[in-house]
Structure formats: C-alpha cells, structure tokens
Design an enzyme around this catalytic site. Structure first.
Site, PDB file in Angstrom:
ATOM      1  N   GLN A 118      -1.917   7.268   1.727  1.00 20.75           N
ATOM      2  CA  GLN A 118      -1.544   8.506   2.431  1.00 20.75           C
ATOM      3  C   GLN A 118      -0.288   8.304   3.290  1.00 20.75           C
ATOM      4  OE1 GLN A 118      -4.067   9.780   5.620  1.00 20.75           O
ATOM      5  NE2 GLN A 118      -3.568  11.931   5.396  1.00 20.75           N
ATOM      6  N   GLY A 178       0.816  -1.223   0.000  1.00 19.43           N
ATOM      7  CA  GLY A 178       0.000   0.000   0.000  1.00 19.43           C
ATOM      8  C   GLY A 178       0.840   1.259   0.000  1.00 19.43           C
ATOM      9  N   TYR A 189     -14.909  -1.063   9.371  1.00 22.07           N
ATOM     10  CA  TYR A 189     -13.500  -0.686   9.506  1.00 22.07           C
ATOM     11  C   TYR A 189     -13.004  -1.049  10.911  1.00 22.07           C
ATOM     12  CZ  TYR A 189      -9.484   2.567   9.499  1.00 22.07           C
ATOM     13  OH  TYR A 189      -8.242   3.139   9.573  1.00 22.07           O
TER      14      TYR A 189
HETATM   15  N1  SER Z   1      -8.308   8.280   9.428  1.00 19.31           N
HETATM   16  C1  SER Z   1      -9.017   7.045   9.524  1.00 19.31           C
HETATM   17  C2  SER Z   1     -10.386   7.158   9.006  1.00 19.31           C
HETATM   18  O1  SER Z   1     -10.971   8.208   9.158  1.00 19.31           O
HETATM   19  C3  SER Z   1      -9.076   6.605  10.946  1.00 19.31           C
HETATM   20  O2  SER Z   1      -8.075   5.725  11.190  1.00 19.31           O
HETATM   21  O3  SER Z   1     -10.896   6.222   8.479  1.00 19.31           O
END
Ligand code: SER
Length: 321
Positions: free
Chosen positions: A12, A8, A141
């Site tokens: 970012q 990856g 997530y």
């Molecule tokens: N920056 C991430 C998100 O907003 C959180 O780990 O998914």
C-alpha cells in the site's frame, strides 16, 4: 539521498512512494523491489527487481549493484494477517528488518522503516499518546514493531546507522488496497460507498483510531529522510497522525458528499480486539518540532479527494473490463 532501494514496493505504501521518489529523484535512481512481479506501473515504469527480504545476500547484492545510498524497508505483514500467522510474521518482519539493517550498516546507507500505532498496547495512555511512553502491545504485529523500533535505535547508537522511522496510523488510499490491517475498514468504506451506497463496518461504533491520507504519509517519509539529522532527538519512531476518527465520523463525512450513504456493523472480534488495544489518538508534537511534520488532509478534505479519485478509478476499471 540520491539513489534509493525500496523493499515491499508493491504494498500500500510502496506503490505510491515508488512513483513519488521516481518523480523527485529521477527514475533511474529508484530501485523498486518486491517478492513478486505484477502488471503495474511500479514494475514497468522504472527499475524493478525481485527480492525476498529474508534473502540478505540478494538484498546486499542489489544495493551494491545499483550503488544506493538509502534503503527504505517496507516489506512486512500487517496486524490482522500477523495475528493469523504469528510465526511467519516474526520471521518476515524481524528477519527482513535485521537483514535490511545489516545491509545498511555494511554499506553505510541512510535507513527508513515504518513502525505503527500497533506498537502500543492496552496499558498505553490512549488519548494524546505521548512519544515516549509504555509500549506493551498484545499482538504479534505490535511485538515486531516494538522490537523493530528498539533494533533501529540500537543500530543507530551502536553502529551509527542513520536510522529514521515513524509510527504510521491507518493509511487511507485509493491506489493500492492495504493487505490485511485493522484500520482497513476506513479504506473499504469508501469502496463500498461507491459500489453499494452502504457499508457494514468490521470495527465497532465508537472505536477511535488515528488515520492519515496517503499523500501526507508519503510527504512524511520524504520529509523525515531529508531532515537535518542534528535536529532528530528521536530516531525510531515518531508518532504521526492527521485525524482520530471512529466509523460513525467517517460515515458522516461520506454523507456530506453522498447523503444516501448508510453505515451498518458486522464486527470482527479479532480485529476489534486489536483495535481496542491501540490508542485513540497520538500526540505528534515531537515530529512537528524535530522535522516539521504538517499533514494537509483532515477527514473531510480526504473524503472529498478519496471519493473523487476512487470513482474515476472505478469507472476506468469497469470501462477496461
Ligand atoms: N494499518 C496497520 C494495521 O492495521 C496499522 O499500522 O495493521
């Protein structure tokens, strides 16, 4: 750590980590991989290989070919995208992690993968959230992050894999945009401040979340990977944070540099619900004590640097077009 494979690498975190590791460990000692190749210094200025992390054999072949001793596994979907595509998020986030842990086990590699503030849920104490506490996230997530933390702990305890990880807060950077997270408003606000002098936040006033400037996040990864393992009581994953802020505070910080900047709201209910389920502020004491975590950027210092670097980048981009 001497020779490192990153998955990856165009994301970012990966796009900045790859450059930093090439500087610190030597260009030929960093093998950057991603599912696609683009026109970027990450692909052009060192070793780059195409890798879909759901292809375990290819991951293992690359790790063997380059004789790496460390695997940094970053490929994953972020929170808002994962909510839109939960089955894909499970397949990619868990399947990729399992493959990466297996490669680390079979080849005896040091291992890092990030967890997130998303590993917590509405039942977690939201202020000064402890390192060890209730983790019942309500997003896909978060489910993959908690399962991932447990899996890394398991591989450490059962097979002795040297797994390490942090719970990243929202990461703010000017080089690469985040790909569909809930904390992205805190990146978008800087772009829009410079482009339009105004930003409509998709996260509501008074919603506090932890954030960190990317240079501190990159330092944290390198520092944790280099930390003496005998000092690590925790493996996956350490709470870390540099600031706990809401949109009003980010706007006020921007106004110190750009007094005419204005903030409005256009709240996205999906991402607001995710944000409401996450902590307001993490307690990072264990990271400080066990491996010396010490972020350098507070909100105002980050804002100054971000606006300066981003405006240069935007000028260069518009000159190039
Ligand atoms: N920056 C991430 C998100 O907003 C959180 O780990 O998914």
């Amino acid at each position: 750590m001497k020779k490192i494979l990153i998955t990856g690498c165009l994301g970012q975190i990966g796009s900045e980590l790859t450059t930093r590791l090439r500087e610190d460990y030597g260009t030929d000692n960093v093998i950057a991989t991603d599912i696609r190749k683009i026109d970027s210094p990450v692909c052009d200025e060192g070793i780059f290989e195409i890798l879909d992390v759901t292809d375990k054999q290819k991951m293992q072949d690359l790790a063997e070919k380059y004789e790496v001793d460390t695997l940094i596994h970053l490929a994953a979907l972020l929170s808002a995208v994962a909510e839109a595509k939960p089955q894909l998020a499970w397949d990619l986030n868990m399947g990729g992690l399992m493959n990466a842990l297996e490669v680390a086990r079979e080849l005896n590699l040091k291992f890092f993968t990030p967890s997130s503030i998303g590993c917590f849920g509405p039942g977690t104490p939201s202020e000064n959230t402890p390192q060890d506490t209730l983790q019942r996230p309500t997003t896909m997530y978060g489910v993959t992050k908690v399962a991932g933390e447990l899996l890394c702990d398991y591989y450490h305890a059962k097979f002795g894999v040297d797994t390490r990880g942090v719970r990243f807060p929202g990461l703010i950077s000017y080089k690469t945009l985040p790909g569909g997270g809930t904390t992205d408003y805190a990146v978008d606000i800087y772009y829009e401040a410079l482009k339009k002098g105004h930003y409509d936040s998709f996260i509501e006033k008074g919603t506090f979340m932890d954030m960190m400037y990317m240079p501190d996040a990159i330092d944290a990864i390198v520092q944790l990977l280099e930390a003496d393992p005998s000092r690590l009581v925790h493996r996956n994953a350490f709470n870390i944070t540099a600031m706990s802020v809401d949109p009003e505070q980010v706007a006020a910080s921007i106004q110190k540099v750009m007094p005419d900047f204005t903030l409005g709201y256009d709240v996205d209910p999906v991402r607001q619900k995710i944000a409401d389920s996450w902590p307001d502020s993490l307690d990072a004491t264990c990271a400080k004590n066990e491996w010396g975590f010490a972020p350098k950027y507070d909100l105002d210092r980050m804002t100054q640097d971000m606006l300066e670097k981003l405006s240069k980048k935007m000028q260069n981009t518009s000159m190039a077009n």
